[in-house]
Design a protein around this motif. Structure first.
Motif, PDB file in Angstrom:
ATOM      1  N   SER A   1      34.192  52.240  32.190  1.00  0.00           N
ATOM      2  CA  SER A   1      35.338  51.592  31.485  1.00  0.00           C
ATOM      3  C   SER A   1      34.750  52.769  29.468  1.00  0.00           C
ATOM      4  N   ARG A   2      33.881  52.484  30.002  1.00  0.00           N
ATOM      5  CA  ARG A   2      33.275  53.513  29.094  1.00  0.00           C
ATOM      6  C   ARG A   2      33.757  54.848  28.753  1.00  0.00           C
ATOM      7  N   ALA A   3      33.737  55.472  29.867  1.00  0.00           N
ATOM      8  CA  ALA A   3      33.548  57.141  30.060  1.00  0.00           C
ATOM      9  C   ALA A   3      34.838  56.816  30.130  1.00  0.00           C
ATOM     10  N   PHE A   4      35.768  56.412  30.305  1.00  0.00           N
ATOM     11  CA  PHE A   4      36.958  56.719  30.698  1.00  0.00           C
ATOM     12  C   PHE A   4      37.838  56.207  29.034  1.00  0.00           C
ATOM     13  N   LYS A   5      37.292  55.210  28.003  1.00  0.00           N
ATOM     14  CA  LYS A   5      37.914  55.276  26.500  1.00  0.00           C
ATOM     15  C   LYS A   5      37.137  56.378  25.426  1.00  0.00           C
ATOM     16  N   ARG A   6      36.007  56.682  26.263  1.00  0.00           N
ATOM     17  CA  ARG A   6      35.324  58.428  25.677  1.00  0.00           C
ATOM     18  C   ARG A   6      36.361  59.150  25.921  1.00  0.00           C
ATOM     19  N   TRP A   7      37.197  59.450  26.649  1.00  0.00           N
ATOM     20  CA  TRP A   7      38.090  60.512  27.393  1.00  0.00           C
ATOM     21  C   TRP A   7      39.559  60.236  26.053  1.00  0.00           C
ATOM     22  N   THR A   8      39.793  59.383  25.923  1.00  0.00           N
ATOM     23  CA  THR A   8      40.908  59.226  26.171  1.00  0.00           C
ATOM     24  C   THR A   8      41.429  58.077  25.011  1.00  0.00           C
ATOM     25  N   GLY A   9      40.898  57.151  24.614  1.00  0.00           N
ATOM     26  CA  GLY A   9      40.629  56.432  23.357  1.00  0.00           C
ATOM     27  C   GLY A   9      40.723  55.105  24.164  1.00  0.00           C
ATOM     28  N   GLU A  10      41.047  54.931  25.013  1.00  0.00           N
ATOM     29  CA  GLU A  10      41.666  53.480  25.221  1.00  0.00           C
ATOM     30  C   GLU A  10      40.717  52.603  27.046  1.00  0.00           C
ATOM     31  N   ALA A  11      40.720  51.638  27.101  1.00  0.00           N
ATOM     32  CA  ALA A  11      39.909  51.089  27.975  1.00  0.00           C
ATOM     33  C   ALA A  11      40.419  51.413  29.164  1.00  0.00           C
ATOM     34  N   PRO A  12      39.846  51.137  30.885  1.00  0.00           N
ATOM     35  CA  PRO A  12      41.254  51.426  31.905  1.00  0.00           C
ATOM     36  C   PRO A  12      42.268  50.374  31.647  1.00  0.00           C
ATOM     37  N   ALA A  13      41.748  49.468  31.387  1.00  0.00           N
ATOM     38  CA  ALA A  13      42.607  47.868  31.943  1.00  0.00           C
ATOM     39  C   ALA A  13      44.085  47.867  30.363  1.00  0.00           C
ATOM     40  N   ASP A  14      43.152  48.431  29.364  1.00  0.00           N
ATOM     41  CA  ASP A  14      44.201  49.358  28.360  1.00  0.00           C
ATOM     42  C   ASP A  14      45.584  49.993  28.418  1.00  0.00           C
ATOM     43  N   TYR A  15      44.821  51.038  29.401  1.00  0.00           N
ATOM     44  CA  TYR A  15      45.878  52.678  29.673  1.00  0.00           C
ATOM     45  C   TYR A  15      46.947  51.363  31.045  1.00  0.00           C
ATOM     46  N   ARG A  16      46.379  50.813  31.965  1.00  0.00           N
ATOM     47  CA  ARG A  16      47.586  50.189  33.330  1.00  0.00           C
ATOM     48  C   ARG A  16      47.706  49.769  32.605  1.00  0.00           C
ATOM     49  N   GLN A  17      48.125  48.284  31.543  1.00  0.00           N
ATOM     50  CA  GLN A  17      48.773  47.222  30.778  1.00  0.00           C
ATOM     51  C   GLN A  17      50.162  48.350  29.810  1.00  0.00           C
ATOM     52  N   ARG A  18      49.323  49.851  29.530  1.00  0.00           N
ATOM     53  CA  ARG A  18      50.220  50.219  28.828  1.00  0.00           C
ATOM     54  C   ARG A  18      51.397  50.902  30.046  1.00  0.00           C
ATOM     55  N   LEU A  19      50.825  51.085  31.043  1.00  0.00           N
ATOM     56  CA  LEU A  19      51.973  52.308  31.718  1.00  0.00           C
ATOM     57  C   LEU A  19      52.635  50.806  32.470  1.00  0.00           C
ATOM     58  N   GLN A  20      52.497  49.885  32.555  1.00  0.00           N
ATOM     59  CA  GLN A  20      53.507  48.843  33.318  1.00  0.00           C
ATOM     60  C   GLN A  20      54.469  48.380  32.732  1.00  0.00           C
ATOM     61  N   GLN A  21      53.253  48.009  31.279  1.00  0.00           N
ATOM     62  CA  GLN A  21      54.927  48.126  30.084  1.00  0.00           C
ATOM     63  C   GLN A  21      55.879  48.915  29.964  1.00  0.00           C
ATOM     64  N   THR A  22      55.501  50.215  30.096  1.00  0.00           N
ATOM     65  CA  THR A  22      56.432  51.265  29.759  1.00  0.00           C
ATOM     66  C   THR A  22      57.344  51.476  31.365  1.00  0.00           C
ATOM     67  N   SER A  23      56.436  51.228  32.077  1.00  0.00           N
ATOM     68  CA  SER A  23      57.716  50.829  33.555  1.00  0.00           C
ATOM     69  C   SER A  23      58.582  50.079  33.136  1.00  0.00           C
ATOM     70  N   LYS A  24      58.265  49.062  32.717  1.00  0.00           N
ATOM     71  CA  LYS A  24      59.531  48.036  32.853  1.00  0.00           C
ATOM     72  C   LYS A  24      60.311  48.232  32.039  1.00  0.00           C
ATOM     73  N   GLU A  25      59.856  48.669  30.669  1.00  0.00           N
ATOM     74  CA  GLU A  25      61.265  49.224  29.605  1.00  0.00           C
ATOM     75  C   GLU A  25      61.811  50.209  30.421  1.00  0.00           C
ATOM     76  N   GLU A  26      61.562  50.951  30.009  1.00  0.00           N
ATOM     77  CA  GLU A  26      62.379  52.099  31.092  1.00  0.00           C
ATOM     78  C   GLU A  26      63.396  51.170  32.393  1.00  0.00           C
ATOM     79  N   SER A  27      63.053  50.512  33.413  1.00  0.00           N
ATOM     80  CA  SER A  27      63.258  50.174  33.890  1.00  0.00           C
ATOM     81  C   SER A  27      64.866  48.685  33.798  1.00  0.00           C
TER      82      SER A  27
END
Length: 348
Positions: free
Chosen positions: A322-348
């Motif tokens: 989690s720390r490494a992923f946040k260092r790479w992307t600026g967000e935690a893995p759980a937040d990244y996944r949640q954002r992907l799922q939210q974007t998917s719902k909005e597009e559908s």
């Protein structure tokens, strides 16, 4: 034909699954043969893994030895499921016609094996699917079994689309005529011409151009894109590609260092460093980029837990990942996944 040597070619790791199932059905413990062929059973259930062609050939050789069945390749092909072919299997089933599906198979044949070229040819009212395999050694039963598996796989996939209503009018193979040719013909569902100069499966064109009930252009396109991306990840021959392949292979055991990868590629540490520099990259960059890209891919799949992803990427603890992923992307893995799922719902 791909210029790589037989030892450099690879196949989908998931092909081991139908082979293992066929072994069990014939009373043979597949785990012992996998160990003898130096194939890690944990790798074969991972859709991202590939098996060196030489190891797959060794597995066929061992299977023939233990079962004593010369038609083992065709029997193993009978156990293939659409998921065995990754997204290509789903795209095959979602194709408009069987001909469309075969064209898709030709286009993405290197997803299945980098050592095989498939070509479609038209002869009058026939459509030939030709198999061009660089390495078929005369009297090498393992080579013939591997070729049988490829031809049988095509027939199994065709039957999934139209059942027994689709079958080739004939099959040509370089395999010499076996002691029991009827066994091979019954498994292929067609007349087989043994000892031919070319390996091909021939269909009557009118049998494979009707619209399929399972046709779904949108689903086929999605899986085409997945196959394109997967193919692009390994099809270009380069030192960087080879390094990435070895990194992916070793990550579950912890992040490898450059010396380990150099040893796995049979080059010196200095030579590897020079070659990567010539290609405009470095081992450190490839290791981080590979872990990041795999992390993003795994996080797209809600079935994979954060703990499982951490293990696959070589992290000792989920918190470390989690720390490494946040260092790479600026967000935690759980937040990244949640954002992907939210974007998917909005597009559908």
């Amino acid at each position: 034909m791909n210029e790589a040597t037989h030892e450099q070619h690879s196949t989908l790791a998931t092909f081991v699954l139908p082979i293992a199932k066929s072994l069990r059905l014939q009373g043979v413990d597949p785990m012992e043969l996998l160990a003898e062929a130096d194939i890690d059973p944990a790798h074969v259930i991972n859709a991202d893994r590939r098996i060196p062609a030489a190891k797959m050939q060794q597995l066929f050789s061992l299977a023939l030895r233990e079962t004593g069945n010369p038609a083992f390749g065709l029997l193993a092909a009978e156990q293939v499921q659409a998921a065995t072919l990754q997204g290509l299997g789903l795209a095959f089933l979602a194709s408009d016609t069987v001909l469309d599906a075969l064209q898709r198979l030709v286009r993405f044949c290197h997803v299945l094996s980098t050592g095989v070229e498939l070509r479609l040819q038209q002869r009058d009212e026939l459509i030939d699917l030709e198999f061009h395999v660089g390495r078929v050694v005369e009297d090498d039963e393992a080579d013939y079994a591997s070729l049988d598996f490829g031809m049988g796989l095509v027939m199994v996939m065709c039957r999934m689309t139209l059942g027994d209503y689709v079958s080739p009018i004939s099959v040509d193979t370089r395999r010499p005529e076996p002691e029991d040719p009827d066994l091979f013909m019954s498994l292929m569902g067609a007349k087989i011409h043994f000892g031919a100069e070319i390996d091909r499966v021939s269909f009557v064109r009118s049998d494979i151009v009707d619209q399929l009930l399972t046709a779904n252009q949108e689903l086929a396109k999605i899986n085409d894109d997945q196959a394109e991306a997967y193919l692009a990840s390994f099809d270009d021959v380069s030192t960087a590609r080879d390094v990435v392949s070895k990194i992916v292979e070793k990550l579950p055991d912890g992040p490898p260092n450059q010396s380990q990868i150099a040893g796995a590629l049979n080059v010196s540490n200095r030579t590897l460093q020079r070659k990567l520099k010539d290609e405009g990259t470095s081992f450190v960059d490839l290791l981080q980029d590979t872990r990041l890209e795999l992390a993003r891919k795994y996080l797209h799949n809600p079935a994979r837990s954060i703990s499982e992803i951490s293990y696959l990427l070589g992290f000792s603890e989920p918190s470390t990942f989690s720390r490494a992923f946040k260092r790479w992307t600026g967000e935690a893995p759980a937040d990244y996944r949640q954002r992907l799922q939210q974007t998917s719902k909005e597009e559908s």
